[in-house]
Write an enzyme that holds these catalytic residues in place. Structure first.
Site, short mmCIF file in Angstrom:
data_model
loop_
_atom_site.label_atom_id
_atom_site.label_comp_id
_atom_site.label_asym_id
_atom_site.label_seq_id
_atom_site.Cartn_x
_atom_site.Cartn_y
_atom_site.Cartn_z
N SER A 12 0.84 -1.20 0.00
CA SER A 12 0.00 0.00 0.00
C SER A 12 0.87 1.25 0.00
CB SER A 12 -0.92 -0.02 1.22
OG SER A 12 -0.16 -0.24 2.40
N GLU A 14 1.02 5.64 1.08
CA GLU A 14 0.45 6.71 1.89
C GLU A 14 0.67 8.06 1.21
OE1 GLU A 14 0.87 6.23 6.10
OE2 GLU A 14 1.30 8.35 6.36
N TYR A 46 -4.03 12.68 7.90
CA TYR A 46 -4.95 13.58 8.61
C TYR A 46 -4.10 14.50 9.45
CZ TYR A 46 -9.39 14.17 11.25
OH TYR A 46 -10.55 14.62 11.82
N ASP A 106 -1.74 13.65 17.33
CA ASP A 106 -1.06 14.49 18.30
C ASP A 106 -1.80 15.82 18.36
OD1 ASP A 106 1.12 12.78 19.08
OD2 ASP A 106 1.81 13.01 17.01
N ALA A 120 -5.86 5.96 20.81
CA ALA A 120 -6.39 5.34 19.59
C ALA A 120 -7.41 4.24 19.92
CB ALA A 120 -5.25 4.77 18.75
N LYS A 162 -5.30 -2.46 21.95
CA LYS A 162 -5.85 -1.73 20.79
C LYS A 162 -6.29 -2.72 19.71
CE LYS A 162 -2.85 0.87 18.41
NZ LYS A 162 -2.02 2.04 18.02
N GLN A 209 15.19 16.76 5.87
CA GLN A 209 13.78 16.47 6.21
C GLN A 209 13.65 15.16 6.98
OE1 GLN A 209 11.62 16.21 2.54
NE2 GLN A 209 11.59 18.43 2.25
N PHE A 213 12.15 14.83 10.77
CA PHE A 213 10.95 14.04 10.97
C PHE A 213 11.23 12.83 11.89
CE2 PHE A 213 7.35 11.40 9.27
CZ PHE A 213 6.37 12.22 9.79
N HIS A 263 4.12 -0.95 3.50
CA HIS A 263 3.31 0.27 3.36
C HIS A 263 4.28 1.42 3.11
CE1 HIS A 263 0.04 3.12 4.08
NE2 HIS A 263 0.79 3.75 4.97
P1 FAD Z 1 -1.99 5.18 20.67
O1 FAD Z 1 -2.15 3.81 20.14
O2 FAD Z 1 -3.06 5.72 21.53
O3 FAD Z 1 -0.58 5.21 21.43
C1 FAD Z 1 0.07 6.41 21.78
C2 FAD Z 1 0.95 6.20 23.01
O4 FAD Z 1 0.11 6.09 24.16
C3 FAD Z 1 1.78 4.90 23.00
O5 FAD Z 1 2.99 5.14 23.68
C4 FAD Z 1 0.93 3.93 23.77
O6 FAD Z 1 1.68 2.88 24.37
C5 FAD Z 1 0.34 4.84 24.82
N1 FAD Z 1 -0.97 4.39 25.33
C6 FAD Z 1 -1.95 3.77 24.65
N2 FAD Z 1 -3.02 3.55 25.45
C7 FAD Z 1 -2.69 4.06 26.65
C8 FAD Z 1 -3.38 4.15 27.90
N3 FAD Z 1 -4.61 3.66 28.07
N4 FAD Z 1 -2.72 4.78 28.94
C9 FAD Z 1 -1.48 5.28 28.78
N5 FAD Z 1 -0.79 5.21 27.62
C10 FAD Z 1 -1.40 4.61 26.59
N6 FAD Z 1 -0.65 11.27 12.97
C11 FAD Z 1 -1.53 12.17 12.48
O7 FAD Z 1 -1.80 13.18 13.15
N7 FAD Z 1 -2.12 12.00 11.26
C12 FAD Z 1 -1.88 10.91 10.49
O8 FAD Z 1 -2.44 10.79 9.38
C13 FAD Z 1 -0.98 9.92 10.99
N8 FAD Z 1 -0.74 8.78 10.29
C14 FAD Z 1 0.07 7.81 10.83
C15 FAD Z 1 0.23 6.61 10.13
C16 FAD Z 1 1.03 5.60 10.64
C17 FAD Z 1 1.17 4.31 9.88
C18 FAD Z 1 1.71 5.79 11.89
C19 FAD Z 1 2.61 4.74 12.45
C20 FAD Z 1 1.54 6.98 12.60
C21 FAD Z 1 0.71 8.00 12.08
N9 FAD Z 1 0.49 9.20 12.77
C22 FAD Z 1 -0.38 10.14 12.26
C23 FAD Z 1 1.19 9.48 14.03
C24 FAD Z 1 0.37 9.13 15.30
O9 FAD Z 1 -0.82 9.87 15.33
C25 FAD Z 1 1.25 9.48 16.50
O10 FAD Z 1 2.36 8.61 16.56
C26 FAD Z 1 0.53 9.54 17.84
O11 FAD Z 1 1.43 10.14 18.78
C27 FAD Z 1 0.10 8.20 18.39
O12 FAD Z 1 -0.95 7.68 17.72
P2 FAD Z 1 -1.39 6.15 17.95
O13 FAD Z 1 -2.61 5.95 17.14
O14 FAD Z 1 -0.26 5.25 17.76
O15 FAD Z 1 -1.79 6.25 19.52
#
Ligand code: FAD
Length: 290
Positions: A12, A14, A46, A106, A120, A162, A209, A213, A263
């Protein structure tokens, strides 16, 4: 890696939502060439805190209507209310979207409220609760661990929860050390997670960059690679060639070990990803287990 070998491989790409009308036109034209590669889906990012919500939707709509390649919007819960999220899910459903990348996201520095989805997992639960099995849900994974991880065990534990909340598969943060991914998969197998975890691949085209990043997202550039890229910083062509070799070798190592696909963080640039795709012969590997 045994848990990964049994999954059909999926490749895939991105993309990100362009900021200008000219950028949107350019992406529309490039999309034909991206689609010709035959990806399982293209995903569209996003902005932090929902800052590109409309642009992401418009880009998804444009790509969805432009061809038959499935489009997977990224959705981040950060800063959003349940009502806003429900409306967005309904719009995507009506458009005919079947796959989402569900993220925490974030919070931008100028936003004070985290919204109704602190992690998430909260978003994954909400999507399942409101839309049942309509969407295939991808979530994020971090072979080198998330920058906020308090420990590897905690990060893996939260990831497992998750997945348990209803995710179908995961896409990883990019990395340059295959061992990080293999060891991450071993750890997941030990806690019973066997869904596909597809490595995220970042083509190398620009050191400054990439360095900036990587610091933000916690992806490590190993010293041997950093020094090489730094030395080539002013020679774009040499850096692109070298980057291509390094990333191709990484992809080959991952696929040989049984990774369930790749990906690509194509980020609207066709050429680096197309070259890798063709050199790796991904079309002949797609849809089959390792
Ligand atoms: P989570 O799964 O919630 O995890 C975040 C952190 O919190 C981890 O350290 C986890 O261990 C911890 N955690 C989880 N649950 C709990 C809990 N209950 N209590 C305490 N800690 C907990 N960002 C964007 O803004 N837009 C995008 O389009 C985007 N695309 C992405 C695509 C990919 C493939 C990846 C890998 C990342 C992407 N990101 C994007 C970045 C992502 O949003 C960030 O890394 C963000 O900080 C964490 O998102 P997550 O969904 O992994 O969060």
């Amino acid at each position: 890696m045994d848990s990964q070998k049994r999954h059909a491989r999926q490749f895939s790409l991105e993309l990100f939502p362009p900021k200008t009308a000219a950028g949107a036109d350019k992406l529309k034209r490039a999309h034909g060439a991206f689609a010709a590669l035959g990806p399982a889906f293209v995903s569209v990012t996003y902005g932090a805190g929902g800052s590109t919500r409309d642009r992401t939707y418009n880009t998804v709509e444009m790509l969805h209507r432009a061809g038959s390649t499935p489009v997977a919007p990224h959705i981040s819960g950060m800063g959003a209310s349940r009502a806003e999220m429900l409306e967005l899910l309904q719009r995507y459903r009506q458009l005919g979207i079947k796959r989402l990348v569900a993220l925490r996201g974030d919070l931008p520095s100028d936003m004070v409220t985290g919204g109704d989805f602190p992690q998430a997992i909260d978003l994954v639960r909400f999507i399942r609760q409101e839309t049942g099995s309509h969407f295939t849900i991808e979530v994020a994974a971090y072979p080198e661990f998330h920058p906020e991880a308090t420990s590897p065990e905690a990060d893996i534990g939260y990831f497992r929860e998750k997945i348990g909340a209803g995710a179908n598969s995961a896409l990883t943060q990019y990395f340059f050390t295959a061992q990080a991914y293999f060891r991450f998969i071993d750890s997941l197998e030990k806690v019973g997670v066997d869904l596909p975890v597809v490595p995220g691949i970042m083509p190398i085209t620009n050191f400054t960059q990439l360095d900036r990043f990587s610091r933000i997202c916690g992806a490590e550039i190993p010293r041997w690679l950093r020094l090489r890229l730094q030395a080539m910083e002013t020679d774009e062509a040499a850096l692109a060639d070298y980057g291509q070799d390094v990333i191709q070798a990484l992809c080959e190592e991952l696929l040989a070990a049984g990774a369930p696909g790749l990906h690509f963080y194509a980020l609207n640039r066709l050429e680096p990803t197309r070259t890798l795709w063709n050199h790796l012969g991904l079309n002949s590997l797609a849809g089959r287990p390792a």
